[in-house]
Write a protein that holds these residues in place. Structure first.
Motif, PDB file in Angstrom:
ATOM      1  N   SER A 264     -25.106 -41.026   2.122  1.00 16.40           N
ATOM      2  CA  SER A 264     -24.020 -40.148   1.671  1.00 16.40           C
ATOM      3  C   SER A 264     -22.898 -40.117   2.694  1.00 16.40           C
ATOM      4  O   SER A 264     -21.723 -40.009   2.337  1.00 16.40           O
ATOM      5  CB  SER A 264     -24.544 -38.726   1.443  1.00 16.40           C
TER       6      SER A 264
ATOM      7  N   GLN B   9     -23.285 -36.838  -4.957  1.00 12.38           N
ATOM      8  CA  GLN B   9     -24.691 -36.458  -5.047  1.00 12.38           C
ATOM      9  C   GLN B   9     -24.796 -34.984  -5.447  1.00 12.38           C
ATOM     10  O   GLN B   9     -25.613 -34.615  -6.274  1.00 12.38           O
ATOM     11  CB  GLN B   9     -25.379 -36.700  -3.699  1.00 12.38           C
TER      12      GLN B   9
ATOM     13  N   ASP C  53     -23.353 -41.973  -5.746  1.00 12.25           N
ATOM     14  CA  ASP C  53     -24.320 -41.449  -4.777  1.00 12.25           C
ATOM     15  C   ASP C  53     -25.433 -40.711  -5.503  1.00 12.25           C
ATOM     16  O   ASP C  53     -25.275 -39.569  -5.928  1.00 12.25           O
ATOM     17  CB  ASP C  53     -23.605 -40.526  -3.775  1.00 12.25           C
ATOM     18  N   GLU C  54     -26.546 -41.374  -5.655  1.00 12.28           N
ATOM     19  CA  GLU C  54     -27.731 -40.802  -6.314  1.00 12.28           C
ATOM     20  C   GLU C  54     -27.414 -40.181  -7.663  1.00 12.28           C
ATOM     21  O   GLU C  54     -27.882 -39.088  -7.979  1.00 12.28           O
ATOM     22  CB  GLU C  54     -28.424 -39.776  -5.401  1.00 12.28           C
TER      23      GLU C  54
END
Ligand SMILES: Nc1ncnc2c1ncn2[C@@H]1O[C@H](COP(=O)(O)OP(=O)(O)OP(=O)(O)O)[C@@H](O)[C@H]1O
Ligand SMILES: [Mg+2]
Lengths: 257, 418
Positions: free
Chosen positions: A45, A89, A170-171
């Motif tokens: 991240s 995220q 991000d995720e």
């Protein structure tokens, strides 16, 4: 002529005087999909935020360029205008600002040339449909009171509507049920089939190879402790799923010692 | 002092005069001209004026950078101006609109004056009464529901004088009405009272859009009393003026009565707003909801005094007070002072307050979507008001308020010396 790519060279990043990224090299070409994996706290991240220009992340060395343009010299909004997108995220909520208003403002900022309102509305409806999202969501406040899954879908809606040159996810897959995961996959696929998104290059940060069934990665990188310790083809993702990060940690430790 | 020249002096010309001299001249002019049975007697006016001179503005000095001194405000004021009041109240809808000159108007005022605003306790309500020049009465007979919002416009745009408006709203049992008070211009100095008498089972929505000129001082006291099962909802948007002091209160006097107060202000430039709300639960089984949103940018100063009083034996009262303040510059300041005085045991009382600046994570999120920082700040600031703004019951009013807030949220033009 500059090679078109999102290009990261020798990037070192500090958070509050602590070095988190210790020299990252990574190049994402147009149309390509790179997956980035790595244990919790390894700096994935941090990389995403540093590229996007979050003020808390201080770049101490290295460069990031987007189709040759120096991103690090730009404010976050200018980076988005240059063609960068970050799917968070943990997306922030903005109370009192409707999704519709936010999307319209963002689209106008990023693509000022643009779309008459009727076309824009049509675009939104199409994207909502692919993501299996309810139109009612448009009048709600951005991410305010959204479930985890709804937030991720909204990130994907923004990705689809802004159609950037390069996107860092991000995720996006974390916390999604199987239907939502498929919807995310469909949305990205349909973006990459569209005229606007044909060239979009992706950096997909994930813990699970499952997402890569929907968004096929050309390259897989593994980050451990602020460094990319291994890169390879799609098979690397499965190797990690089987064996975890222990071997890689040992390789790193061995390398250093 | 000859009364002919006095009367000309009181109502004409520019500049400020000592308020006491103006008051004496005003009384003389009233004596010389007026009705056999004045709406309020000279004795009451004199008592009110003495009260104004004697009383402190409650609450003291709001904040360290507050620039206006209440002990001096009103010691000299501009000459009186005859304000114009426009309204769209239709007899056909069942609304009776009176001025004291029309039949019945004076009677209403004499009956209810001081019932909802306790002018003897407030410095500026006293001043308003001392100079009360023209009163408006909006009366809705029992069980009449007025569909169309009643617009009352105080318009003295560009005027430089003082005005002292008084409005009385009387809803008889079961009546329903929405009143929109749209004050713009308003003169250099305006000091007024609004009283609302909400009868048993009646429902009043009272909307205030305060858009006074940038240089104006606006001092308003508004109060309502609610009978059994009655409800009163005050909606206040304080937008204009150099200084606005706005006191709003609701007293719940009958079981089942309810109060809502939704108010916001947004000070930019050197604006000062001092907002005070008071809800009194005089009996039990009454409910109140108070929601305040305040923001300040540039050198804007603000204060909110939020008071809830639950009387003895008012068991079953349910009160909530929520106020949020947003500071958009280092030189802006907002004080928030809530007070809950609860004398009964079996009550629900909630209070929540926040004060802060725009969240950096929200800003970054918007910026990461291509939205410039200043635009993102503007957007987030407007979003902050949205929960208060969106409950205003009339769409054109909401649109107007959004426009005005958007205007205020724009970054200030840089000043010459930074
Ligand atoms: N604001 C911060 N203050 C202090 N430390 C931070 C901050 N942000 C990140 N870090 C640290 O930097 C390291 C990398 O964090 P980062 O969020 O980049 O990891 P990640 O690889 O994304 O992990 P995950 O898989 O759990 O999301 C962690 O040790 C984290 O604690
Ligand atoms: Mg992470």
């Amino acid at each position: 002529m500059v090679q078109k790519a999102l290009r990261i060279d020798g990037l070192r990043v500090n958070v509050e005087d602590k070095q988190i990224l210790k020299g990252i090299d990574l190049t994402v070409e147009p149309r390509s999909v790179h997956a980035l994996m790595g244990p919790n706290g390894s700096g994935k991240s941090t990389l995403a935020f540093a590229i996007a220009g979050h003020p808390r992340y201080t770049v101490t060395a290295g460069t990031v360029t987007l189709d040759g343009e120096d991103l690090l010299a730009l404010a976050p909004d200018k980076r988005a205008k240059a063609g960068l997108f970050l799917s968070f995220q943990y997306p922030a909520a903005i109370p009192g600002v409707s999704v519709a208003n936010f999307l319209r403002t963002a689209r106008q900022a990023v693509r000022p040339e643009d779309l008459p309102p009727a076309k824009f509305r049509q675009l939104i409806f199409e994207r909502l449909d692919v993501l299996d999202m309810d139109v009612a969501l448009m009048s709600r406040s951005v991410n305010d009171g959204f479930s985890g899954g709804e937030k991720k879908r909204l990130e994907m809606l923004q990705l689809a509507v802004l159609a950037p040159k390069y996107a860092v996810l991000d995720e996006t897959d974390s916390g999604l049920d199987i239907d939502a995961l498929r919807a995310v996959g469909d949305s990205v696929a349909s973006l990459r089939k569209s005229d606007e998104g044909r060239e979009t290059g992706l950096l997909v940060i994930t813990h699970y190879p499952r997402i890569l069934q929907y968004i096929a990665a050309d390259h897989v990188h593994v980050m451990v402790d602020g460094r990319i310790v291994k890169s390879g083809g799609p098979e690397l993702a499965h190797e990690i799923e089987r064996e975890g990060y222990e071997n890689l940690r040992e390789e790193v430790a061995g390398g250093v010692g | 002092m000859a009364s002919a020249s006095t009367s000309a002096d009181v109502f004409q010309g520019n500049g400020r005069v000592p308020t006491r001299a103006l008051f004496e001249a005003f009384l003389e002019e009233l004596d010389g001209s007026r009705q056999a049975t004045p709406v309020i007697s000279s004795e009451i006016r004199s008592e009110a004026f003495k009260g104004f001179e004697r009383l402190d503005a409650s609450g003291g000095k709001p904040g360290r950078d507050w620039k206006h001194d209440y002990t001096r405000i009103g010691t000299d004021i501009p000459l009186l101006q005859r304000s114009t009041v426009k309204h769209n109240a239709h007899a056909a809808d069942g609304v009776r609109f009176h001025t004291p000159d029309t039949e019945g108007g004076a009677e209403f005022v004499r009956t209810y004056l001081g019932r909802a605003v306790h002018w003897r306790e407030d410095k500026f309500a006293s001043l308003a009464l001392a100079f009360l020049e023209k009163a408006i009465v909006i009366a809705v007979p029992a069980a009449v529901r007025v569909e169309q919002p009643i617009d009352v416009k105080y318009d003295a745009s560009g005027a430089t004088g003082s005005s002292f408006p008084y409005t009385l709203v009387v809803l008889e049992p079961g009546a329903e009405a929405t009143v929109v008070e749209n004050a713009f211009g308003g003169g250099a100095f305006s000091c007024g009272i609004v009283e609302a008498i909400v009868g048993d089972g009646a429902r009043l929505n009272y909307i205030v859009v305060q858009r006074a000129d940038a240089q104006s001082t606006v001092l308003m006291n508004r109060g309502a009393v609610c009978g059994q099962d009655a409800s009163c909802h005050w909606y206040l948007a304080e937008l204009g003026g150099a200084l606005s002091r706005s006191v709003v209160s609701t007293r719940l006097e009958g079981r089942g009565a309810s109060s809502e107060i939704t108010a916001f202000f947004f000070n930019d430039g050197d604006q000062h707003v001092d907002l005070a709300s008071l809800v009194e639960h005089a009996v039990g089984d009454s409910t109140s909801r108070t929601t305040i949103k305040s923001a300040a940018k540039d050198r804007g100063q603000g204060r909110y005094l939020g008071n809830i009083r639950i009387a003895e034996n008012a068991n079953g009262s349910d009160a909530a007070l929520r106020d949020d303040a947003l500071l958009l510059s280092k030189t802006a300041h907002i004080d928030s002072v809530p007070a809950l005085e609860i004398a009964s045991n079996d009550v629900k009382a909630f209070h929540g307050a926040t004060v802060g600046s725009i969240d950096e994570e929200e800003l970054f999120y918007a910026q990461s979507r291509g939205i410039e920082r200043t635009e993102a700040e503007r957007m987030i600031a407007l979003g902050f008001f949205e929960p208060a703004l969106s409950v205003f019951p009339i769409e054109p009013v909401r649109d107007l308020l959004r426009m005005q807030l958007t205007e205020k949220a724009r970054p200030a033009a840089p000043t010459a010396n930074g």
